[in-house]
Write a protein that holds these residues in place. Structure first.
Motif, PDB file in Angstrom:
ATOM      1  N   ASP A  19       0.852  -1.188   0.000  1.00 55.79           N
ATOM      2  CA  ASP A  19       0.000   0.000   0.000  1.00 55.79           C
ATOM      3  C   ASP A  19       0.889   1.241   0.000  1.00 55.79           C
ATOM      4  OD1 ASP A  19      -1.856   2.009   0.359  1.00 55.79           O
ATOM      5  OD2 ASP A  19      -2.973   0.957   1.930  1.00 55.79           O
ATOM      6  N   ALA A  20       1.301   1.663  -1.191  1.00 54.42           N
ATOM      7  CA  ALA A  20       2.245   2.770  -1.317  1.00 54.42           C
ATOM      8  C   ALA A  20       1.674   4.074  -0.767  1.00 54.42           C
ATOM      9  CB  ALA A  20       2.657   2.953  -2.774  1.00 54.42           C
ATOM     10  N   GLU A  21       0.409   4.328  -1.018  1.00 50.61           N
ATOM     11  CA  GLU A  21      -0.163   5.610  -0.597  1.00 50.61           C
ATOM     12  C   GLU A  21      -0.295   5.697   0.918  1.00 50.61           C
ATOM     13  OE1 GLU A  21      -0.206   8.085  -2.706  1.00 50.61           O
ATOM     14  OE2 GLU A  21       0.646   6.522  -3.974  1.00 50.61           O
ATOM     15  N   ALA A  22      -0.581   4.572   1.575  1.00 47.14           N
ATOM     16  CA  ALA A  22      -0.616   4.584   3.035  1.00 47.14           C
ATOM     17  C   ALA A  22       0.777   4.847   3.600  1.00 47.14           C
ATOM     18  CB  ALA A  22      -1.163   3.260   3.567  1.00 47.14           C
ATOM     19  N   ALA A  23       1.786   4.265   2.958  1.00 47.52           N
ATOM     20  CA  ALA A  23       3.171   4.504   3.382  1.00 47.52           C
ATOM     21  C   ALA A  23       3.531   5.974   3.213  1.00 47.52           C
ATOM     22  CB  ALA A  23       4.125   3.616   2.594  1.00 47.52           C
ATOM     23  N   VAL A  24       3.128   6.571   2.100  1.00 48.60           N
ATOM     24  CA  VAL A  24       3.421   7.980   1.837  1.00 48.60           C
ATOM     25  C   VAL A  24       2.724   8.873   2.858  1.00 48.60           C
ATOM     26  CG1 VAL A  24       2.998   9.866   0.193  1.00 48.60           C
ATOM     27  CG2 VAL A  24       3.988   7.697  -0.596  1.00 48.60           C
ATOM     28  N   ARG A  25       1.474   8.549   3.199  1.00 52.02           N
ATOM     29  CA  ARG A  25       0.757   9.357   4.197  1.00 52.02           C
ATOM     30  C   ARG A  25       1.471   9.321   5.552  1.00 52.02           C
ATOM     31  NH1 ARG A  25      -3.780   7.048   1.675  1.00 52.02           N
ATOM     32  NH2 ARG A  25      -3.961   5.473   3.332  1.00 52.02           N
ATOM     33  N   SER A  26       1.930   8.134   5.941  1.00 53.72           N
ATOM     34  CA  SER A  26       2.649   8.012   7.208  1.00 53.72           C
ATOM     35  C   SER A  26       3.988   8.750   7.150  1.00 53.72           C
ATOM     36  CB  SER A  26       2.883   6.532   7.538  1.00 53.72           C
ATOM     37  OG  SER A  26       1.663   5.857   7.753  1.00 53.72           O
ATOM     38  N   TRP A  27       4.624   8.716   5.998  1.00 47.97           N
ATOM     39  CA  TRP A  27       5.892   9.418   5.804  1.00 47.97           C
ATOM     40  C   TRP A  27       5.688  10.934   5.914  1.00 47.97           C
ATOM     41  CZ3 TRP A  27      10.871   9.154   6.021  1.00 47.97           C
ATOM     42  CH2 TRP A  27      11.697   9.987   5.255  1.00 47.97           C
ATOM     43  N   ARG A  28       4.627  11.435   5.307  1.00 47.26           N
ATOM     44  CA  ARG A  28       4.320  12.876   5.408  1.00 47.26           C
ATOM     45  C   ARG A  28       4.135  13.295   6.863  1.00 47.26           C
ATOM     46  NH1 ARG A  28       2.772  16.163   1.374  1.00 47.26           N
ATOM     47  NH2 ARG A  28       2.500  15.334  -0.737  1.00 47.26           N
ATOM     48  N   LEU A  29       3.375  12.510   7.601  1.00 46.60           N
ATOM     49  CA  LEU A  29       3.120  12.819   8.999  1.00 46.60           C
ATOM     50  C   LEU A  29       4.412  12.767   9.806  1.00 46.60           C
ATOM     51  CD1 LEU A  29       1.139  13.380  11.314  1.00 46.60           C
ATOM     52  CD2 LEU A  29       0.808  10.893  11.514  1.00 46.60           C
ATOM     53  N   LYS A  30       5.238  11.778   9.536  1.00 48.80           N
ATOM     54  CA  LYS A  30       6.504  11.623  10.249  1.00 48.80           C
ATOM     55  C   LYS A  30       7.402  12.833  10.026  1.00 48.80           C
ATOM     56  CE  LYS A  30      10.563   8.587  10.376  1.00 48.80           C
ATOM     57  NZ  LYS A  30      10.514   8.275  11.830  1.00 48.80           N
ATOM     58  N   LEU A  31       7.551  13.272   8.785  1.00 47.38           N
ATOM     59  CA  LEU A  31       8.433  14.395   8.500  1.00 47.38           C
ATOM     60  C   LEU A  31       7.844  15.719   8.966  1.00 47.38           C
ATOM     61  CD1 LEU A  31      10.136  12.311   7.029  1.00 47.38           C
ATOM     62  CD2 LEU A  31      10.623  14.056   5.316  1.00 47.38           C
ATOM     63  N   ASP A  32       6.534  15.815   8.965  1.00 46.13           N
ATOM     64  CA  ASP A  32       5.911  17.030   9.495  1.00 46.13           C
ATOM     65  C   ASP A  32       6.254  17.185  10.980  1.00 46.13           C
ATOM     66  OD1 ASP A  32       3.884  19.275   9.011  1.00 46.13           O
ATOM     67  OD2 ASP A  32       3.044  18.262  10.763  1.00 46.13           O
ATOM     68  N   ASN A  33       6.171  16.091  11.720  1.00 44.34           N
ATOM     69  CA  ASN A  33       6.543  16.132  13.139  1.00 44.34           C
ATOM     70  C   ASN A  33       8.031  16.450  13.307  1.00 44.34           C
ATOM     71  OD1 ASN A  33       3.973  15.476  14.130  1.00 44.34           O
ATOM     72  ND2 ASN A  33       4.329  13.284  13.884  1.00 44.34           N
ATOM     73  N   ALA A  34       8.869  15.842  12.449  1.00 44.37           N
ATOM     74  CA  ALA A  34      10.316  16.013  12.581  1.00 44.37           C
ATOM     75  C   ALA A  34      10.741  17.448  12.283  1.00 44.37           C
ATOM     76  CB  ALA A  34      11.038  15.045  11.641  1.00 44.37           C
ATOM     77  N   VAL A  35      10.200  18.042  11.227  1.00 43.55           N
ATOM     78  CA  VAL A  35      10.620  19.387  10.867  1.00 43.55           C
ATOM     79  C   VAL A  35      10.179  20.397  11.935  1.00 43.55           C
ATOM     80  CG1 VAL A  35       8.601  20.056   9.482  1.00 43.55           C
ATOM     81  CG2 VAL A  35      10.839  20.988   8.920  1.00 43.55           C
TER      82      VAL A  35
END
Length: 473
Positions: free
Chosen positions: A436-452
């Protein structure tokens, strides 16, 4: 079916390498149900038949022992009370030699039933040790010429009836493995025969060919040479480096990158701030490198934006909010490409990523305040390497080096965020494994939003939410 020159199916050879990587990095946990053949099959995407056969081949079990045990085949096991029962006493790996020594042991009265109940765990431990040797690729160690031989001289180990020795000067790798397997088959069927601290040490060094491992029964852990730092550089001599095992980390460290690691440590440990001067001479002395080599590498780091330079001197770089947002926007979009590629890879291709996630989980519960952040970055890089996109993975690696420098300059403390880091990484990998590439991308977006936002909070300026929103769309 395609076969090798020895007549073995190539798919089984590949399965052997994959299973060996899982067992070699399991450590003492190999004794648990998490490393049954069924669970390994689920982890790697291989069939349970292939996994079971791989375990037998790694363990070098006799054909008539194939049905012994539920997970790992038994060898010529002896009873714990038999005077001929052995335990592993010493392990040394020092190019160009590997040496294992066993010692007899007589079990105290009344322990036979307890030993029998541990026999499966003991067989798994023996197979994990053999897997470590398999994954080390020491069979490819070579003494190329007289100069190499002189530089690789080591005090020879004295072989004995309870020892297994390997030496690249006179290689007979198969005989060494047979000898080791034979001695392991004589070990007492208890978990103490191959202690957990040894397996944990081998697991930490598995991706580096076991180089520098020295272990002796009864010594405290602090006396063993271990990979205690997640950023230790590779052995300096080319001869000590076995070919890269494709199921472990594929990231090689250049001299420049090694110096970048040393610089981050210098900044962190010495309390440097942005604008403080850094000395190539001091770094050269600490790394054992010439001053000209260090100065040249530091000049490259200036070109890469990892250092500042002023009239020939080097200084700790300043980090602005704009720098952070710029960097994380680049990592966000490149990571999306990599995750979409990962989602279509076969499951066993994700094995290094699974192992890296285990390191993140361990760092979150047992590590220092910086361990979780560094393990998380390694997890991200393993995803990049598993994507099969070599150019994108290389670019992502360059961005990761910059992130690590930012972490050092800003003195980031990830301890308040470790639970979120682990949760994010689990979600990303679960989505990738499900395709599920799009679910992975959504989690990645959230992860980097928190990190930045976490990193920007420590920068000297206020966070530009509008800029981040515009770049991260």
């Amino acid at each position: 079916m395609e076969t090798t020159g020895r007549g073995r199916p190539r798919i089984q050879d590949a399965a052997d390498d994959i299973v060996a990587a899982v067992l070699a990095t399991a450590g003492a946990r190999v004794s648990t149900p998490d490393f049954s053949t069924r669970r390994i099959a689920e982890l790697t995407g291989l069939s349970q038949t292939l996994v079971s056969r791989a375990c037998r081949r790694i363990r070098r079990a006799r054909p008539d022992a194939a049905g012994a045990g539920d997970d790992v085949p038994a060898g010529d096991d002896v009873a714990a009370g038999d005077p001929g029962a052995l335990v592993l006493a010493e392990v040394h790996v020092r190019f160009p030699q590997i040496w294992l020594h066993f010692t007899p042991v007589a079990a105290p009265p009344g322990t036979q039933a307890a030993a029998t109940s541990q026999s499966t765990a003991a067989r798994r431990r023996a197979t994990a040790l053999m897997a470590s040797l398999h994954a080390s690729e020491a069979a490819r160690w070579r003494i190329r010429d007289a100069g190499d031989a002189a530089s690789a001289e080591a005090e020879p180990f004295v072989p004995g009836p309870l020892s297994a020795c390997w030496d690249a000067h006179d290689p007979d790798w198969e005989q060494f493995l047979d000898r080791t397997a034979g001695l392991l088959s004589r070990c007492a069927p208890t978990v103490d025969a191959i202690p957990g601290d040894l397996l944990d040490l081998l697991a930490r060094r598995a991706g580096r060919g076991l180089h520098g491992t020295q272990w002796r029964r009864g010594l405290p852990k602090s006396a063993h040479i271990s990979d205690s730092s997640s950023e230790d550089v590779a052995p300096p001599a080319d001869l000590e480096r076995s070919p890269r095992n494709r199921w472990f980390s594929q990231v090689e460290l250049s001299v420049t990158e090694q110096i970048a690691i040393a610089l981050r440590r210098e900044i962190t440990n010495s309390g440097f701030r942005a604008g403080d001067r850094l000395s190539p001479n001091v770094l050269g002395d600490r790394l054992g490198l010439s001053r000209s080599t260090v100065r040249s590498a530091m000049s490259r780091l200036v070109d890469d934006g990892l250092l500042d330079s002023d009239q020939g001197s080097f200084r700790v770089p300043a980090v602005t909010v704009a720098d952070v947002v710029d960097l994380y926007a680049a990592r966000l979009h490149l990571g999306m490409v990599l995750l979409r590629a990962c989602a279509v890879q076969p499951r066993h291709q994700m094995l290094p990523v699974r192992l890296a996630l285990g390191a993140v989980e361990a760092a979150a519960t047992q590590g220092t305040r910086s361990d979780a952040g560094l393990a998380d970055l390694q997890f991200q890089q393993e995803l990049a390497e598993a994507s099969g996109l070599s150019q994108s993975a290389r670019a992502f690696h360059a961005l990761t080096l910059r992130v690590r420098m930012f972490i050092a300059v800003l003195r980031l403390d990830y301890s308040p965020a470790v639970e979120r880091i682990v949760s994010d990484d689990r979600r990303i990998l679960t989505a990738v494994l499900a395709g599920d590439a799009e679910a992975a991308v959504r989690s990645w977006r959230l992860k980097l939003d928190n990190a930045v936002r976490h990193m920007s909070a420590l920068a000297p300026e206020s966070f530009d939410a509008e800029l981040w929103s515009r770049l991260s769309r």
